[in-house]
Design a protein around this motif. Structure first.
Motif, short mmCIF file in Angstrom:
data_model
loop_
_atom_site.label_atom_id
_atom_site.label_comp_id
_atom_site.label_asym_id
_atom_site.label_seq_id
_atom_site.Cartn_x
_atom_site.Cartn_y
_atom_site.Cartn_z
N ASP A 78 0.93 -1.24 -0.06
CA ASP A 78 -0.14 0.12 0.03
C ASP A 78 1.16 1.50 -0.19
O ASP A 78 0.71 2.13 -0.89
N VAL A 79 1.93 1.18 0.95
CA VAL A 79 2.75 2.31 0.88
C VAL A 79 3.56 2.49 -0.26
O VAL A 79 3.81 3.85 -0.78
N HIS A 80 4.10 1.27 -1.04
CA HIS A 80 4.92 1.49 -2.17
C HIS A 80 3.93 2.18 -3.29
O HIS A 80 4.29 3.17 -3.97
N ARG A 81 2.62 1.59 -3.33
CA ARG A 81 1.85 2.15 -4.34
C ARG A 81 1.76 3.50 -4.30
O ARG A 81 1.73 4.46 -5.20
N GLY A 82 1.38 4.15 -3.15
CA GLY A 82 1.38 5.47 -2.72
C GLY A 82 2.41 6.17 -3.07
O GLY A 82 2.20 7.41 -3.81
N LEU A 83 3.59 5.71 -2.82
CA LEU A 83 4.98 6.58 -3.09
C LEU A 83 5.13 6.60 -4.57
O LEU A 83 5.62 7.68 -5.05
N ARG A 84 4.71 5.43 -5.35
CA ARG A 84 4.81 5.48 -6.76
C ARG A 84 4.00 6.31 -7.33
O ARG A 84 4.50 7.14 -8.44
N ASP A 85 2.74 6.60 -6.90
CA ASP A 85 1.85 7.45 -7.55
C ASP A 85 2.21 8.83 -7.23
O ASP A 85 2.24 9.69 -8.08
N ALA A 86 2.72 9.23 -6.04
CA ALA A 86 3.21 10.56 -5.66
C ALA A 86 4.42 11.10 -6.63
O ALA A 86 4.44 12.10 -7.25
N LEU A 87 5.31 9.93 -6.88
CA LEU A 87 6.44 10.35 -7.77
C LEU A 87 5.99 10.11 -9.33
O LEU A 87 6.52 11.36 -9.92
N THR A 88 5.10 9.55 -9.63
CA THR A 88 4.52 9.71 -11.08
C THR A 88 3.77 11.24 -11.14
O THR A 88 4.07 11.79 -12.35
N ALA A 89 3.26 11.65 -10.31
CA ALA A 89 2.43 12.76 -10.08
C ALA A 89 3.42 13.91 -10.43
O ALA A 89 3.04 15.02 -11.31
N LEU A 90 4.68 13.85 -9.77
CA LEU A 90 5.61 14.95 -9.99
C LEU A 90 5.92 15.16 -11.45
O LEU A 90 6.41 16.02 -12.10
N ASP A 91 6.18 13.80 -12.21
CA ASP A 91 6.52 13.60 -13.56
C ASP A 91 5.62 14.29 -14.60
O ASP A 91 5.94 14.84 -15.72
N ALA A 92 4.12 14.46 -14.09
CA ALA A 92 3.23 14.86 -15.02
C ALA A 92 3.13 16.47 -14.83
O ALA A 92 3.19 16.93 -13.66
N ARG A 93 3.24 16.97 -16.03
CA ARG A 93 3.32 18.49 -16.18
C ARG A 93 1.79 18.99 -16.39
O ARG A 93 1.12 18.37 -17.30
N PRO A 94 1.44 19.52 -15.48
CA PRO A 94 -0.05 20.46 -15.53
C PRO A 94 0.12 21.52 -16.73
O PRO A 94 0.74 22.33 -16.81
N GLY A 95 -0.76 21.20 -17.77
CA GLY A 95 -0.88 21.84 -18.96
C GLY A 95 0.21 22.07 -19.98
O GLY A 95 0.92 20.81 -19.86
N PRO A 96 0.05 22.99 -20.99
CA PRO A 96 1.35 22.61 -21.90
C PRO A 96 2.59 23.04 -21.51
O PRO A 96 2.72 23.78 -20.77
N PRO A 97 3.71 22.70 -22.34
CA PRO A 97 5.04 22.76 -21.78
C PRO A 97 5.38 24.14 -21.93
O PRO A 97 4.71 24.88 -22.85
N ALA A 98 6.36 24.72 -21.53
CA ALA A 98 6.75 26.08 -21.66
C ALA A 98 7.44 26.33 -22.86
O ALA A 98 8.18 25.48 -23.36
N PRO A 99 7.12 27.47 -23.44
CA PRO A 99 7.86 27.53 -24.99
C PRO A 99 9.31 27.81 -24.69
O PRO A 99 9.83 28.14 -23.51
N PRO A 100 10.10 27.16 -25.56
CA PRO A 100 11.55 27.30 -25.46
C PRO A 100 12.06 28.88 -25.42
O PRO A 100 11.42 29.66 -25.81
N VAL A 101 13.02 29.02 -24.71
CA VAL A 101 13.68 30.36 -24.47
C VAL A 101 14.49 30.69 -25.68
O VAL A 101 15.39 29.71 -25.91
N PRO A 102 14.50 31.80 -26.56
CA PRO A 102 15.13 32.15 -27.61
C PRO A 102 16.60 32.24 -27.38
O PRO A 102 16.78 32.99 -26.10
N TYR A 103 17.38 31.87 -28.10
CA TYR A 103 18.92 31.98 -27.98
C TYR A 103 19.17 33.35 -28.30
O TYR A 103 18.91 33.62 -29.37
N ARG A 104 19.95 34.11 -27.61
CA ARG A 104 20.56 35.43 -27.87
C ARG A 104 21.90 35.42 -27.85
O ARG A 104 22.50 34.83 -27.07
N HIS A 105 22.28 35.86 -28.82
CA HIS A 105 23.87 35.87 -29.19
C HIS A 105 24.59 36.99 -28.60
O HIS A 105 24.00 38.30 -28.87
N ARG A 106 25.40 36.96 -27.83
CA ARG A 106 25.87 38.21 -27.26
C ARG A 106 27.21 38.67 -27.90
O ARG A 106 28.01 37.79 -28.22
N SER A 107 27.45 40.00 -28.14
CA SER A 107 28.43 40.17 -28.90
C SER A 107 29.51 40.89 -27.92
O SER A 107 29.37 41.35 -26.96
#
Length: 107
Positions: A78-107
């Motif tokens: 029971d405890v193992h199942r609950g901990l596994r579910d809690a870890l799985t929930a951490l991997d689930a992302r709520p909503g769409p992924p964040a857009p990538p940050v554009p690369y800025r070239h520094r001069s």
């Protein structure tokens, strides 16, 4: 033939603790103070994690302290199942992924 010592009745237990019946003598034994087969708390310290769900699951492990060994499996699963579910929930992302940050070239 006369005995001067009184005879105990068959099946009685005199002060010596031995039965005086016609069968083999019986020694009366006191039950052990500690039964090694009885459930015993492991007294493993549980440190709070700060996550209420995980802490509740870890607290559930204390239930095994009062069960016979064959009852531990249910608690651990029971405890193992609950901990596994809690870890799985951490991997689930709520909503769409964040857009990538554009690369800025520094001069």
């Amino acid at each position: 033939m006369s005995d001067t010592a009184p005879q105990a009745a068959a099946g009685t237990v005199p002060e010596s603790g031995r039965e005086t019946g016609p069968d083999e003598p019986f020694e009366r034994r006191e039950p052990p103070e500690h039964d090694p087969a009885a459930p015993a708390p492991l007294a493993v310290p549980r440190v709070p994690t700060g996550d209420a769900e995980v802490d509740a699951l870890l607290d559930r492990l204390a239930d095994a302290d009062h069960l016979a060994t064959d009852g531990h499996v249910e608690v651990y699963e029971d405890v193992h199942r609950g901990l596994r579910d809690a870890l799985t929930a951490l991997d689930a992302r709520p909503g769409p992924p964040a857009p990538p940050v554009p690369y800025r070239h520094r001069s």
